[in-house]
Design an enzyme around this catalytic site. Structure first.
Site, PDB file in Angstrom:
ATOM      1  N   CYS A  83      -5.174   3.006  -1.934  1.00 28.16           N
ATOM      2  CA  CYS A  83      -4.499   1.714  -1.778  1.00 28.16           C
ATOM      3  C   CYS A  83      -5.181   0.604  -2.568  1.00 28.16           C
ATOM      4  CB  CYS A  83      -4.438   1.325  -0.309  1.00 28.16           C
ATOM      5  SG  CYS A  83      -3.755   2.595   0.770  1.00 28.16           S
ATOM      6  N   HIS A 328       4.622  -1.244   0.629  1.00 26.23           N
ATOM      7  CA  HIS A 328       3.301  -0.728   0.255  1.00 26.23           C
ATOM      8  C   HIS A 328       3.396   0.466  -0.696  1.00 26.23           C
ATOM      9  CE1 HIS A 328      -0.850   0.173   0.311  1.00 26.23           C
ATOM     10  NE2 HIS A 328      -0.891   1.002   1.330  1.00 26.23           N
TER      11      HIS A 328
END
Length: 384
Positions: A83, A328
């Protein structure tokens, strides 16, 4: 130690969401990059190097994007820190600019997840925690339970993070979700890992975001005379090996990432006006803000419920809607956070504008490694 700041000359995003199979990773990256170049009034000839953050893009995804974009032959590097991949790419470009290797660097964060990931993202097959069921959703559910037990927080207070971030994303045209949700909807959503439900979890998303970074010489080359938001420092730390039972919500990795960011930027936590936080789950926003020292330990849930982290509050968190609502696409998230900070510092964020925003922080935590307190954490400090 401090390095010369990088200046953000231009930013660009595509709307995060679910794209059909015929829309490729390269398509998305090129669209975001061209938007950033147009925002800066820059041509391809000005770009000295390309830095691309992605996780599921496959080998040399950055070079594939460069060929499509017209940057073939330039230095291209690919960055995978789960991430934190997009923010890691920004860090490497910032270092290259400070070292004088480049004057103008293009950073792209991009991910096509919806045709590659089914259900939640999975750790490495050899991860011992995952082998016994300690996957991300389970870990954050345990974090929420522990936090409620230790600090007297309620389920409603934790769910309030999702309500707040969806309220913010109503004003974000790049967000995957642009509709408000109320507390009963969050509490009544399909269970994922008790006490967390579907709306406590960030979605699987596709998307791309791009940032054109310059040195002072680069700004002159582009003919930019006015002020441009500055990247003052980018911290990067990895998880440390844990022994004993420990404290599930200690967030030592966040503390270390914050300390590095303050040291690199010369900015302190009291100077921060807004935060783009990696809220992969509702509880994550709370404990990571506390780990950074931006919210008192054990008070993050109460702060959220009281409106202190909402627009107009003491310290607005995720005016973009965050991962929970903006979406995301993992490789793109760090670059998208810097896009949001740039708009906020320019004063051009519209209905989600933080009043008098002068200094912002973006935080990403990427991946898990069994036996440690995380994979990688980035902290980007920006100022007008």
């Amino acid at each position: 130690m401090t390095l010369a700041p990088a200046h953000v000359a231009g930013v660009g995003m595509i709307r995060f969401g679910r794209y059909p199979a015929e829309v490729t990773l390269e398509d998305m990256a090129v669209r975001a990059a061209r938007t950033a170049l147009d925002d800066a009034g820059a041509g391809l000839a000005a770009v000295d190097g390309l830095y691309v953050g992605h996780v599921f893009g496959g080998p040399v995804a950055g070079q594939r994007v460069a060929a499509r974009l017209g940057l073939d032959g330039r230095p291209v590097s690919n960055h995978e820190n789960y991430c934190a991949s997009g923010a890691t790419a920004i860090r490497e470009a910032w270092v290259a600019l400070a070292a004088g290797l480049h004057d103008v660097a293009l950073v792209i964060g991009v991910e096509k997840m919806t045709d590659r990931v089914a259900g939640g993202v999975r750790p490495d097959p050899g991860d011992l925690d995952a082998a016994v069921g300690y996957v991300m959703a389970a870990g954050h559910a345990m974090s929420a339970r522990r936090y409620m037990a230790d600090h007297g927080a309620t389920r409603d207070q934790i769910a309030a993070v999702a309500v707040k971030n969806h309220a913010h994303s109503v004003h974000n045209p790049w967000a995957q979700y642009q509709e408000p949700i109320d507390l009963p909807t969050v509490l009544g959503a399909r269970p994922i890992a008790e006490p967390l439900g579907l709306l406590d979890c960030s979605p699987i998303s596709d998307g791309a975001a791009a940032v054109l970074l310059c040195s002072r010489a680069g700004l002159r080359r582009l003919g930019i005379d006015g002020p441009a938001p500055r990247v003052l420092g980018v911290g990067l730390v990895s998880g440390s090996v844990q022994t004993g039972l420990g404290d599930l919500n200690a967030e030592d990795v966040s503390r270390r990432a914050g300390e590095q960011a303050w040291a690199l930027s010369g900015v302190g936590p009291d100077d921060v006006d807004l935060v783009e936080m990696h809220d992969c789950f509702t509880i994550a926003e709370i404990v990571r803000m506390e780990g950074l020292g931006l919210v008192p330990r054990g008070e993050g849930a109460a702060w959220t419920a009281a409106g202190h982290t909402a627009l107009g509050g003491r310290l607005p968190v995720n005016p973009s809607g965050g991962l929970l609502s903006r979406g995301h696409p993992v490789g793109a998230t760090g670059a998208a956070q810097v896009c949001e900070l740039t708009w906020q510092l320019r004063g051009s964020a519209g209905g989600r504008q933080v009043e008098n925003a002068r200094t912002g922080l973006a935080y990403c935590k990427g991946g898990t490694v069994n036996g440690t307190d995380g994979g990688s954490v980035t902290t980007v400090v920006m100022a007008r």
